[in-house]
Design a protein around this motif. Structure first.
Motif, short mmCIF file in Angstrom:
data_model
loop_
_atom_site.label_atom_id
_atom_site.label_comp_id
_atom_site.label_asym_id
_atom_site.label_seq_id
_atom_site.Cartn_x
_atom_site.Cartn_y
_atom_site.Cartn_z
N ARG A 126 0.84 -1.21 0.00
CA ARG A 126 0.00 0.00 0.00
C ARG A 126 0.87 1.25 0.00
NH1 ARG A 126 -3.09 -3.06 3.71
NH2 ARG A 126 -2.38 -1.82 5.48
N GLN A 127 1.99 1.20 0.72
CA GLN A 127 2.90 2.34 0.71
C GLN A 127 3.47 2.57 -0.68
OE1 GLN A 127 3.19 4.51 2.84
NE2 GLN A 127 3.06 3.75 4.93
N LYS A 128 3.84 1.49 -1.36
CA LYS A 128 4.37 1.61 -2.71
C LYS A 128 3.33 2.19 -3.66
CE LYS A 128 7.53 -2.30 -2.17
NZ LYS A 128 7.82 -3.70 -2.58
N LEU A 129 2.09 1.70 -3.54
CA LEU A 129 1.02 2.22 -4.39
C LEU A 129 0.74 3.68 -4.07
CD1 LEU A 129 -1.21 1.87 -6.47
CD2 LEU A 129 -2.67 0.91 -4.67
N SER A 130 0.82 4.03 -2.79
CA SER A 130 0.60 5.42 -2.39
C SER A 130 1.63 6.34 -3.03
CB SER A 130 0.67 5.53 -0.86
OG SER A 130 0.66 6.88 -0.44
N LEU A 131 2.89 5.91 -3.06
CA LEU A 131 3.94 6.73 -3.67
C LEU A 131 3.69 6.88 -5.17
CD1 LEU A 131 6.65 8.24 -3.28
CD2 LEU A 131 7.77 6.13 -3.97
N ALA A 132 3.38 5.76 -5.84
CA ALA A 132 3.10 5.82 -7.28
C ALA A 132 1.92 6.74 -7.57
CB ALA A 132 2.83 4.42 -7.81
N ARG A 133 0.88 6.64 -6.76
CA ARG A 133 -0.31 7.48 -6.94
C ARG A 133 0.01 8.95 -6.72
NH1 ARG A 133 -5.14 5.81 -3.11
NH2 ARG A 133 -3.74 6.80 -1.60
N ALA A 134 0.94 9.23 -5.82
CA ALA A 134 1.31 10.61 -5.54
C ALA A 134 2.15 11.22 -6.66
CB ALA A 134 2.08 10.68 -4.22
N LEU A 135 2.92 10.39 -7.33
CA LEU A 135 3.87 10.90 -8.31
C LEU A 135 3.41 10.80 -9.75
CD1 LEU A 135 7.18 9.46 -6.78
CD2 LEU A 135 6.21 11.75 -6.48
N ILE A 136 2.39 10.01 -10.02
CA ILE A 136 2.02 9.72 -11.40
C ILE A 136 1.55 10.95 -12.17
CG2 ILE A 136 -0.39 9.11 -10.94
CD1 ILE A 136 0.09 6.72 -12.93
N PHE A 137 1.00 11.95 -11.47
CA PHE A 137 0.52 13.14 -12.17
C PHE A 137 1.59 14.25 -12.26
CE2 PHE A 137 -0.47 14.01 -7.74
CZ PHE A 137 -0.22 15.37 -7.60
N GLU A 138 2.81 13.91 -11.85
CA GLU A 138 3.96 14.82 -11.92
C GLU A 138 3.74 16.11 -11.12
OE1 GLU A 138 4.94 15.34 -16.05
OE2 GLU A 138 5.66 13.29 -16.25
N PRO A 139 3.58 15.98 -9.80
CA PRO A 139 3.41 17.16 -8.95
C PRO A 139 4.68 17.99 -8.91
CG PRO A 139 3.83 15.24 -7.61
CD PRO A 139 3.68 14.74 -9.01
N LYS A 140 4.54 19.23 -8.47
CA LYS A 140 5.69 20.12 -8.37
C LYS A 140 6.27 20.17 -6.96
CE LYS A 140 4.18 22.96 -12.26
NZ LYS A 140 3.71 24.29 -12.71
N VAL A 141 5.42 19.83 -5.97
CA VAL A 141 5.88 19.78 -4.57
C VAL A 141 5.36 18.49 -3.95
CG1 VAL A 141 5.92 20.91 -2.32
CG2 VAL A 141 5.81 22.30 -4.39
N VAL A 142 6.25 17.72 -3.33
CA VAL A 142 5.87 16.45 -2.72
C VAL A 142 6.25 16.47 -1.24
CG1 VAL A 142 6.09 13.94 -2.78
CG2 VAL A 142 6.32 15.27 -4.90
#
Length: 228
Positions: A126-142
């Motif tokens: 779930r942590q791995k999926l959470s990271l992928a979900r956070a980054l897939i839209f190419e955010p500018k601040v994480v």
């Protein structure tokens, strides 16, 4: 440059007071400090999860759609792994490309699980999926709030590699809150040490070590750095 000026927030007996904090864009920042120092409160204020009592947070032209946060216990949509990854793209009206979705699934070690019910994944998955979900839209601040705290060593290495790869190809601004000083020192270009609701000091990892004669910093280092 992300700027915070005279930011104040009182929660019960706790008072957060950040007089002046500038976060350089497109580098990796670490936020460390003892429990109760205000790290998570600061992150919640910066991501809009809490409203400040007073103060200014100037993110320039960035909007909430440019910012994302990962947390220790991520919420999974009651849907498949695949559809969890399409969601952040759809709400931002970005193109949903199957090859991109599958690339992230493979990258995070979830190959073959794209049709699996996401809440049934293991904690690490779930942590791995959470990271992928956070980054897939190419955010500018994480913002990463203790996301790696309970991860197995292989997953931590995977997270660190993904972060490093992004910074090489298309750098973004990262704010990482963690007690795991080994990866804070490995990844972060600037570290902000919090104590009693304020920023005690900011600097490079080397500069922070030079401040280790400060009793608060010395005690923290001996507890977390030596322990790692």
């Amino acid at each position: 440059m992300l700027k915070i000026i005279k930011l104040e927030k009182k929660i019960g007996d706790f008072q957060l007071n950040i007089n002046d904090l500038c976060l350089e864009e497109k580098i990796i920042h670490g936020v460390i400090g003892n429990n109760g120092s205000g790290k998570s409160t600061l992150i919640k204020l910066m991501t809009g999860l809490l409203k400040p009592d007073t103060g200014i947070m100037d993110f320039g032209t960035l909007t909430k759609r440019d910012i994302v946060i990962t947390v220790p216990r991520p919420y999974m949509l009651h849907d498949t792994v695949y559809n969890n990854l399409t969601y952040p793209l759809k709400i931002r009206k970005q193109a949903v490309k199957k090859e991109t979705i599958m690339e992230w699934i493979d990258r995070c070690g979830l190959s073959g699980k794209e049709k699996q019910y996401a809440p049934s994944l293991s904690s690490g998955e779930r942590q791995k999926l959470s990271l992928a979900r956070a980054l897939i839209f190419e955010p500018k601040v994480v913002f990463i709030d203790e996301t790696m705290a309970n991860m197995d060593p292989d997953s931590v290495v995977l997270f660190e590699q993904i972060i490093s790869d992004i910074q090489l190809k298309n750098p973004v601004t990262w704010i990482i809150v963690s007690h795991q000083l080994t990866h804070i020192y490995k990844l972060c270009e600037c570290i902000h040490f919090m104590d009693a609701g304020s920023i005690l000091t900011s600097g490079t990892p080397e500069e922070l070590l030079q401040n280790a004669d400060n009793p608060v910093i010395r005690q923290y280092m001996s507890k977390y750095l030596i322990g790692n």
